[in-house]
Design a protein around this motif. Sequence first.
Motif, short mmCIF file in Angstrom:
data_model
loop_
_atom_site.label_atom_id
_atom_site.label_comp_id
_atom_site.label_asym_id
_atom_site.label_seq_id
_atom_site.Cartn_x
_atom_site.Cartn_y
_atom_site.Cartn_z
N UNK A 1 0.81 -1.22 0.00
CA UNK A 1 0.00 0.00 0.00
C UNK A 1 0.85 1.27 0.00
N UNK A 2 2.14 1.12 0.34
CA UNK A 2 3.02 2.30 0.37
C UNK A 2 3.77 2.50 -0.94
N UNK A 3 3.49 1.66 -1.94
CA UNK A 3 4.15 1.79 -3.25
C UNK A 3 3.53 2.93 -4.07
N UNK A 4 4.33 3.48 -4.98
CA UNK A 4 3.82 4.49 -5.91
C UNK A 4 2.71 3.86 -6.76
N UNK A 5 1.64 4.60 -6.95
CA UNK A 5 0.46 4.17 -7.71
C UNK A 5 -0.38 3.09 -7.02
N UNK A 6 -0.14 2.86 -5.73
CA UNK A 6 -0.98 1.91 -4.99
C UNK A 6 -2.41 2.43 -4.95
N UNK A 7 -3.37 1.52 -5.17
CA UNK A 7 -4.77 1.93 -5.18
C UNK A 7 -5.63 0.80 -4.62
N UNK A 8 -5.95 0.88 -3.36
CA UNK A 8 -6.74 -0.16 -2.69
C UNK A 8 -8.09 -0.36 -3.36
N UNK A 9 -8.75 0.74 -3.70
CA UNK A 9 -10.12 0.66 -4.22
C UNK A 9 -10.16 0.07 -5.62
N UNK A 10 -9.14 0.35 -6.41
CA UNK A 10 -9.04 -0.26 -7.74
C UNK A 10 -8.83 -1.77 -7.59
N UNK A 11 -7.93 -2.16 -6.67
CA UNK A 11 -7.69 -3.58 -6.43
C UNK A 11 -8.96 -4.27 -5.93
N UNK A 12 -9.69 -3.59 -5.05
CA UNK A 12 -10.94 -4.16 -4.52
C UNK A 12 -11.97 -4.34 -5.64
N UNK A 13 -12.08 -3.35 -6.52
CA UNK A 13 -13.03 -3.46 -7.65
C UNK A 13 -12.65 -4.64 -8.55
N UNK A 14 -11.35 -4.83 -8.77
CA UNK A 14 -10.90 -5.97 -9.60
C UNK A 14 -11.27 -7.30 -8.94
N UNK A 15 -11.17 -7.37 -7.62
CA UNK A 15 -11.56 -8.58 -6.90
C UNK A 15 -13.04 -8.86 -7.09
N UNK A 16 -13.85 -7.83 -6.97
CA UNK A 16 -15.31 -8.00 -7.11
C UNK A 16 -15.67 -8.45 -8.52
N UNK A 17 -14.95 -7.89 -9.52
CA UNK A 17 -15.23 -8.25 -10.92
C UNK A 17 -14.76 -9.66 -11.25
#
Length: 672
Positions: free
Chosen positions: A136-152
Motif C-alpha cells: 500500500x506504500x508503493x507508488x500508484x498503490x490503489x486499494x479501491x481499484x484492487x478491490x473493484x478488480x476482486x469484485x469483478x
Amino acid sequence: MKDYPTSKLRNIGLVSHGGAGKTSLVEAMLFKAGLTTRQGKVDDGNTISDYLPEEIKRKVSINSSLTPCIWQDHKINILDTPGFSDFVGEVKGTLRAADCGLVTLCAVAGVEVQTEVVWDFLDELSLPRMIFVNKMDRENANFYKAFDMLKESFAVNIVPLQLPIGAAEEFKGIVDLLQNKAYYFKNGASEIADIPADMAEQVNNFKEGLIEAIAECDDELLMLYLEGEDLTQEQLITGLRSGIEENKITPVFCGSATNNMGIDLLLDNIINFVPAPQVAEEKGSDLSALVFKTMADPYVGRLNFFKVLSGKLSSDSVIYNVNKQIEEKVGQVFTMLGKTQQPLNYLAAGDIGAVAKLQQTGTGDTIGVKGKEETLPAINYPIPTYSVAVFPKSKGDEDKLGTAIARILEEDPTLSYEKNTETKEAILTGMGDMHLDIVAERLQRKFAVEVTTSTPKVPYRETIKTSIKVEGKHKKQSGGHGQYGHVWLQLEPYGEGDFAFNETIFGGAVPKQYIPGVEKGLREALQEGILAGYPCTNLKATLVDGSFHPVDSSEMAFKIAASLAFRKGMEKANPVLLEPIMEVEVVVPESFMGDIIGDLNSKRGRILGMEPKGKLQVIKAHVPLAELGKYAIDLKSITQGRGTFSMNFVQYEEVPHKIAESIINEVQAKTS
C-alpha cells in the motif's frame, strides 16, 4: 517450541501471483512476533522462507516452506507457496495442509493471472480465504481499484474489513470497520486514534455493506437486519467468523509487508477469524496424517512434511503407511523455521510438521493404523507438459544422472523422466522452462552431475506406399563351407499394425528351418529405414520364393539375404517419412479461443471441435508432435498463463514432402 492444542492452531496457505510479496509478508509476521531479530528482504537474499541457492539467485520462491509464527498464545503455521506458474505443483500439494488461504494482492497490479489460478485451487478444496492487499506504500498503490478488480473477478461475497488511510507515500494507517477505530502506523506498531473526519461518509458506506454481507451469511442475523434491528458487535464477529469458515464471505485487509505496516492487525485477524483445524479431537483417536511434501535436506537427508488429521504423531514412535502397507520408525518430530529444525514432542491433531529419514514414505501417502486401510484422497497434481532431452556432460556420469534424477523425482510429483527407446534420449518433463532449468541446477549443486539439455528428437518412422516383389541373394565362397541364402519377398503397405510376416513357400524352395532366419533378418532391418535411418512401420512382408544350397545354406545366410531384399525393396516401393500425431486438448478462457485456434492451425493442426467446461472452453485438435516442442511456452505466452493443455499419441501420418525433404537432408548432413 512448546506443543499447542488444536484449538490454538491456525494453518494458512499464502498464495498469490509472483511478486505480490508473500515472502516479505512471512518475514514481517515472524519479525513482528519476535521469532526473528531482523526482517529479511528478498532482494538481499536473506529471508527465512527463501533459503535455497536457486531462490536467492532468482529472487523468487521455488519451494513451499513452513514457518510457525507464535501470536497471542496461538501457533500460526504459515505455508508460503511459490507464485510462478512453473511451480503450481508446490501450491496444490501445500494447500492440502492449509485450513484457510491468505490471498496476497499487490495494491498496484491488483488481480493478476496467478491470482485467478490459485483462487481456483482454493475453490477445488473448498477452502475459506482472506485477502491481504499488500504494498500500500508503493507508488500508484490503489486499494479501491484492487478491490473493484476482486469484485469483478470472483463471484463471491468479498468485503473490506479495513480501509487505508492514505496511499503510496501518504499511506499511514487503516480504519477497522468492525471495531470502528483508526490505527496509525509508527515504527512498526499500530496506535489507536479517531477515524479521520474526511473519511466518515466513506467508512459509514463500507460499514453498512459489511453488516449486510455478514447478515446474509446467517438466516437469523438476516431476519434481524431486515427488521431494522442493529446487530451487536458480538453478533457481527460471530457471524463473520462462521461466514468465513463456511466460505460465504471473504474479508479484505491491507498494509505493507516490507515496512511492517498493519501486520500486527493482520495477525490479530488471523487468530480471530481463521478457523481452527477440523479434526477428531477425542482422547485416544487413531493417528491419521497426510504427507503433503517431500524434500531432500542437504544436512539430514529426506524430509517428509505431515498434516495430522486425527490422533497425534509422536517422536520415537512407529507409524503405518497405508499406501505402501509398511511400518516405519519415526525419530524426532519437528517443525521448520525456513531451513532450521525446531524439535517437538509430538504433532497434535491439526498441526503441521516434519520427520526425517523415513525410508519409503513419500508425498501423498496416508499415515494411519494397521487394519484400517482407508487412504486419504490423493493430491491432484497438474500433468507435466514441457520436455527436454537430458545428457550428462561427462559420459561417465550416465548412471549417476539416473540416480540423481530418481532422488529429485521423490521431491517433485510434477516431474517425469523416461528413456525413449527409439530416439535413445533421456526425456525430462516438467511444468516449464524455469522449472527444468532449476532441476538442472539442483543436479549439479546436490549431486555433482552437470547436464546439457536440448529439444527432444521427434521419433519419426518410415514406410512404403506401393507393393513390390524383390529379390535378395547372399552368396559368399571362401575356404571350407560357403554362405548361401536366396529369397523373393513381396513387400506391401500394412494398415493393421507395425509389421506382419507371412510365407507362401511351395515345394521346399526355402526349407522350413531357414524361414525363422528370414523373419529375424526382416525385423532387424526394420530398425533402420533407407530415407533417414528411422524405424520402419506399417509393412507386410511375405516370403514367396527362394532357393538354397544343401551345404552352404544357413539361417544366418537367409537372415542376410532377407535384409538385402528388404533394403532394395524399400528403395523401390515409394518410401515416405511418417510423423507422430498427437491429440491435443487445450483448456482456455473463451476470450483466447481465436488466438489458440489460429496458433494450432499455424502448427499444421486440425481442429476437431470445441466444447464448454465451466467458465472455460476446451479445444481439441490433432497436431504433429514436431510442432509441439515449445507449446507449453507458446500457450503460456498467448493466454498470459491462463491456458492448460494435455496431449496423447494418436497415430502416424505422412510428413508433407517439403518438410520430409528438409528432415532427410538434415540427417544426411549429420551422418556424412
